[in-house]
Design a protein around this motif. Structure first.
Motif, short mmCIF file in Angstrom:
data_model
loop_
_atom_site.label_atom_id
_atom_site.label_comp_id
_atom_site.label_asym_id
_atom_site.label_seq_id
_atom_site.Cartn_x
_atom_site.Cartn_y
_atom_site.Cartn_z
N PRO A 56 49.37 41.08 54.45
CA PRO A 56 49.71 39.80 53.83
C PRO A 56 49.33 39.83 52.35
O PRO A 56 48.61 40.73 51.91
CB PRO A 56 48.81 38.80 54.58
CG PRO A 56 47.66 39.62 55.07
CD PRO A 56 48.21 40.99 55.34
N GLN A 57 49.81 38.87 51.60
CA GLN A 57 49.49 38.80 50.17
C GLN A 57 47.99 38.60 49.98
O GLN A 57 47.41 37.65 50.52
CB GLN A 57 50.27 37.64 49.54
CG GLN A 57 50.20 37.64 48.02
CD GLN A 57 50.90 36.42 47.43
OE1 GLN A 57 51.46 35.60 48.17
NE2 GLN A 57 50.87 36.30 46.13
N LEU A 58 47.37 39.49 49.24
CA LEU A 58 45.91 39.44 49.04
C LEU A 58 45.58 38.80 47.70
O LEU A 58 46.29 39.02 46.71
CB LEU A 58 45.34 40.86 49.07
CG LEU A 58 45.52 41.64 50.37
CD1 LEU A 58 44.98 43.06 50.21
CD2 LEU A 58 44.85 40.93 51.53
N ILE A 59 44.50 38.03 47.69
CA ILE A 59 44.10 37.33 46.46
C ILE A 59 42.63 37.62 46.17
O ILE A 59 41.80 37.59 47.07
CB ILE A 59 44.27 35.79 46.63
CG1 ILE A 59 45.70 35.44 47.08
CG2 ILE A 59 43.88 35.06 45.34
CD1 ILE A 59 46.75 35.51 46.01
N LEU A 60 42.35 37.89 44.90
CA LEU A 60 40.94 38.02 44.52
C LEU A 60 40.62 37.04 43.40
O LEU A 60 41.52 36.55 42.71
CB LEU A 60 40.61 39.46 44.14
CG LEU A 60 41.25 40.08 42.91
CD1 LEU A 60 40.28 40.05 41.73
CD2 LEU A 60 41.62 41.54 43.19
N PHE A 61 39.35 36.78 43.23
CA PHE A 61 38.88 35.73 42.33
C PHE A 61 37.87 36.29 41.34
O PHE A 61 37.00 37.08 41.72
CB PHE A 61 38.21 34.62 43.15
CG PHE A 61 39.14 34.01 44.16
CD1 PHE A 61 39.83 32.84 43.89
CD2 PHE A 61 39.35 34.63 45.39
CE1 PHE A 61 40.71 32.29 44.81
CE2 PHE A 61 40.23 34.09 46.32
CZ PHE A 61 40.91 32.93 46.03
N THR A 62 37.99 35.86 40.11
CA THR A 62 37.00 36.24 39.11
C THR A 62 37.00 35.17 38.02
O THR A 62 37.95 34.38 37.93
CB THR A 62 37.29 37.65 38.55
OG1 THR A 62 36.14 38.12 37.83
CG2 THR A 62 38.51 37.66 37.64
N SER A 63 35.96 35.13 37.23
CA SER A 63 35.87 34.03 36.26
C SER A 63 36.75 34.27 35.04
O SER A 63 37.14 35.41 34.75
CB SER A 63 34.43 33.83 35.81
OG SER A 63 34.16 34.59 34.66
N GLN A 64 37.04 33.21 34.34
CA GLN A 64 37.81 33.27 33.09
C GLN A 64 37.23 34.23 32.08
O GLN A 64 37.93 34.78 31.25
CB GLN A 64 37.79 31.89 32.42
CG GLN A 64 38.68 30.86 33.05
CD GLN A 64 38.43 29.48 32.44
OE1 GLN A 64 37.38 29.26 31.84
NE2 GLN A 64 39.39 28.58 32.59
N GLU A 65 35.91 34.40 32.12
CA GLU A 65 35.26 35.23 31.10
C GLU A 65 34.82 36.59 31.64
O GLU A 65 34.04 37.29 31.02
CB GLU A 65 34.10 34.46 30.46
CG GLU A 65 34.61 33.22 29.76
CD GLU A 65 33.64 32.63 28.73
OE1 GLU A 65 32.60 33.23 28.44
OE2 GLU A 65 33.97 31.54 28.21
N SER A 66 35.37 36.97 32.79
CA SER A 66 35.03 38.29 33.33
C SER A 66 35.71 39.38 32.51
O SER A 66 36.58 39.10 31.68
CB SER A 66 35.45 38.39 34.79
OG SER A 66 36.86 38.49 34.88
N HIS A 67 35.32 40.60 32.78
CA HIS A 67 35.87 41.73 32.02
C HIS A 67 37.33 41.97 32.40
O HIS A 67 37.71 41.83 33.56
CB HIS A 67 35.05 42.98 32.33
CG HIS A 67 35.34 44.14 31.43
ND1 HIS A 67 36.13 45.20 31.81
CD2 HIS A 67 34.96 44.38 30.16
CE1 HIS A 67 36.21 46.06 30.81
NE2 HIS A 67 35.51 45.59 29.80
N PHE A 68 38.13 42.40 31.43
CA PHE A 68 39.57 42.58 31.70
C PHE A 68 39.86 43.67 32.71
O PHE A 68 40.98 43.79 33.21
CB PHE A 68 40.33 42.82 30.39
CG PHE A 68 40.07 44.14 29.73
CD1 PHE A 68 40.75 45.29 30.11
CD2 PHE A 68 39.16 44.24 28.70
CE1 PHE A 68 40.53 46.50 29.49
CE2 PHE A 68 38.91 45.46 28.08
CZ PHE A 68 39.60 46.59 28.47
N SER A 69 38.86 44.48 33.04
CA SER A 69 39.11 45.56 33.99
C SER A 69 39.44 45.04 35.38
O SER A 69 40.06 45.78 36.18
CB SER A 69 37.90 46.49 34.05
OG SER A 69 36.75 45.79 34.45
N VAL A 70 39.05 43.84 35.70
CA VAL A 70 39.40 43.29 37.01
C VAL A 70 40.93 43.11 37.09
O VAL A 70 41.56 43.47 38.09
CB VAL A 70 38.65 41.96 37.27
CG1 VAL A 70 39.05 41.38 38.62
CG2 VAL A 70 37.15 42.17 37.21
#
Lengths: 491, 491
Positions: B178-192
């Motif tokens: 199924p479609q997978l979703i991950l979460f990270t903050s607005q100010e996290s590193h662009f590598s995510v």
């Protein structure tokens, strides 16, 4: 040096630090570079892991140690490490030694910088080195980058091929795409499978193409499998060829594969991690005829060219800035547009990494030191040494080649006296399979030699020797054969 | 040295090579380590790229060069490179200098080996270093590996979380999921974001969680967004928290986020590439309270701990061999089972790379040299220096903090005399935005200082200084403020 609260002094004592570094350099020179390349010394000093852990006293503690103990640690680590620069190390596709490259590596470590923003020296140098490598491929323009190893280079190829066909993959993921299929030979490097899994494509979607007896991909089988996949409704997108397979050192027929890729409009990637260096040699570059028709090439200069781990170039024919578009992220804190210099120097966004190591300096310095001619000579020399070795093997008894070497890999069985002439016996293969592991254990424990062995398909354990070090001469080849015989003649 | 056809001699002259290396070492010591850390010398020697390319004479030619010219090249590369070890280099999250680590790096380069098969010293050493780092996280068992940078570590987390939930992803690819979703903050590193794209998940499937004014992820917003995604039928699988954001140095509230992850059964990853080193400090490790509840942690020891680029640990709580199952490939030529030693030493298959660099030795040697206490002292010292700097900034005119620093990042605007008291003017923000770029250009061209600047959200260009080098003392902090004023007081 100050304590934590005394802000007038630095925490580091430069004089002490310099002294340690000078002494460490002397130990490295003596233990690794002198003893490590001396054929009278051991290639490795084997210890059982439990004993080794005790000897090295690995535990990390709360308090620091005095200089003499730290220097002893440098000595111990050197002593118990495998000497990959030793002339009797034939175990891996890296090894050997180049002093100029090593000087470049020490400089790289001391400078401790990354390739992005504000390292103009290395941005320019990397561009020049990549240009030089592309020229050998036969491209007058294009793109490229240094990656942390050939496996990552192969992943880059898969990701770029996917992005070129379906740019929406980057934002929407694979759910928005039809099932993608890539093709590689049975004897290609396992990193193609690893890459397919990592990139979300899945190993089932890597189709294994048949090889001939020598390990070369069969273009007709490739063509048939592509047509079959299409008829089933999936979408072929990439063929990963190999120039210099891991075990046999086979070169896939690039020109014929390029015809198939053109016919089906597929991305042609060449994993030349091991074999790429033949491009330096006028005499042997024909092995990669058709390489200029590829879309991308992975080439490890830390292998046959001895540039030092690691030095993996990923080369790209593309001139449309595909790599940057595919890998870039918006990061205003890193890639500001209001800089006082040309923002095209900020090549960091081409990479999926952020701080990327400087891997070009060592290669550049080595290239400057010996020139393209000197590098070509090293490659030619490998072929000459392999030829010598093979002739000797044919003269001697009990050394059976799997096939005539095409490159720097020499695959052979050592048939001990007790098995000679017994090929017809029912247990011959079982007995032969046990020979290489025993000889390997003996060589490791005695520390005289290192060479790898493995089975392949229905062929039981055989030795695979790789010839690459510029330190090698005829007497090392003679030693190799004598030593295998010495270690195995009672089996 | 021999020519190509004379098989009696090696192609390499050891005496010549050693001589070059000794001379290169002297130049490195003088130009990089002595001058590079001398505050009376420049941080950088800026040249326009065209001029620099000419000065360096980068072109690669057919013939080699004599030793004196090669040594001059070593000198030139050192001269024109940015001195990241200089006490006035505040530009990046790496820099500084540790002599013991550097000795370990020279030894690593000379040994030229990879972590897999037959490098028992480094297999054992890496295990011990990872154990030490996991202990600081608060785990008595678990797994881990060194990766080529924090970006790749973050990718590992995404891939493992995906595999744990849907092991079939490895073989069948994302089409079966199924479609997978991950979460990270607005100010996290662009590598995510880069990782999500590379792994086939897509950047649209990375949900950006709101942060508060200080840059910390808001757990309530995370919880709401997870519920929204679930209600839409997609599958949340991972939250990537940040300990030490790139710009503001913010620490996400790990304990509160762990509650949300537990509630929704999501993989909790912590990108502690920058901030992880606070775990060494008894006084400051509270910033990462809750870290022991994470599933995985990325921690770059080449940042605040000055281990040298690169040294990126990926730590894993898992004890079920998840990483090996997820990343392994069948490669009989590499991972034979009939070896004479414990095949569990063959940890190569845990990695998506093949030849993986030895990144543990430098950290191990540095840790041995100063102990956990010495490393803790360096971290504590950073906080003390930042406190000193902030107090000075409050005393002086024209230095406006974005907020009180939580860590080693100091974000501030320099308000030149002409703009002071003009906050109400319509063009104030536009004019302020132009200040940092001009000061930056001046400092680079004069070579006196390096510090980065960037905008963030609706905040116009401000400076971000990072404090990390163990070479720093109070006078470097004073110099920093004086120099910013000197460079900008006419604006």
């Amino acid at each position: 040096p100050a304590n934590c609260y005394d802000l007038n002094e630095s925490l580091v004592d430069h004089a002490e630090g310099q002294h340690f570094l000078n002494e460490a350099f002397k130990i490295i020179t003596e233990e690794v570079l002198c003893k490590g390349t001396d054929v009278k010394q051991k290639v490795c000093e084997w210890k059982e892991p439990d004993e080794l852990a005790l000897l090295l006293d690995l535990e990390l503690r709360a308090t620091g140690e005095p200089e003499h103990r730290l220097l002893q640690r440098v000595k111990d680590v050197a002593k118990y490490s495998v000497k990959t620069c030793h002339p009797h190390f034939f175990n891996q596709q890296f090894g050997g030694l180049d002093y100029h490259s090593l000087g470049g590596r020490f400089l790289t470590e001391a400078l401790n910088t990354a390739i992005y923003e504000l390292s103009p020296v290395f941005v320019l140098m990397e561009a020049e080195v990549l240009r030089g490598l592309r020229q050998l491929v036969g491209w007058t323009e294009g793109d490229g980058i240094f990656c942390p190893g050939g496996s990552v280079s192969n992943m880059y190829a898969i990701n770029l091929a996917r992005y070129q066909l379906f740019p929406e993959a980057k934002s929407k993921g694979l759910w928005s795409l039809p099932q993608l299929i890539l093709f590689t030979s049975q004897e290609s490097h396992f990193s193609v499978m690893k890459g397919a899994a990592f990139l979300g494509i899945g190993t089932d979607n890597v189709i294994s193409v048949k090889v001939d007896e020598g390990g070369h991909m069969i273009p007709e089988d490739l063509d048939e499998k592509i047509m079959l996949v299409k008829s089933q409704g999936a979408v072929p997108f990439l063929v990963s060829c190999t120039s210099g397979t891991t075990v046999q050192g086979a070169f896939d027929p690039l020109d014929l594969i390029a015809d198939v890729c053109e016919k089906h409009k597929l991305w042609m990637h060449v994993d030349a991690a091991w074999g790429g260096s033949v491009l330096f040699s006028k005499q042997h570059r024909h092995l990669m005829k058709g390489i200029d028709r590829a879309n991308s090439v992975a080439w490890n200069l830390h292998k046959m060219l001895v540039a030092g781990l690691q030095c993996s170039a990923f080369l790209l024919k593309d001139t449309t800035n595909l790599m940057k578009q595919c890998h870039s992220a918006t990061a205003t804190y890193l890639f500001q547009q209001d800089k006082f210099y040309d923002v095209n120097l900020d090549i960091g966004n081409k990479s999926v990494q952020c701080s990327r190591r400087v891997d070009c300096l060592k290669l550049w310095l080595m290239w400057k030191a010996v020139g393209s001619n000197g590098l070509a000579e090293r490659v030619d020399r490998v072929f000459i040494l392999v030829r010598y070795l093979v002739e000797q093997m044919k003269i001697r008894e009990g050394l059976l080649l799997l096939h005539e070497p095409e490159f720097a890999n020499v695959c052979f069985w050592y048939i001990p006296p007790s098995l000679r002439g017994k090929e017809g016996n029912a247990d011959y293969q079982d007995k032969l399979a046990k020979v290489a592991p025993v000889i390997k254990e003996r060589m490791m424990k005695q520390g005289t030699l290192m060479v790898s062995y493995q089975p392949l398909g229905n062929k039981v354990n055989f030795f695979r020797l790789t010839v690459l070090s510029p330190l090698l001469s005829q007497k090392d080849m003679d030693f190799f054969l004598n030593e295998i015989e010495r270690l195995g003649n009672d089996l």
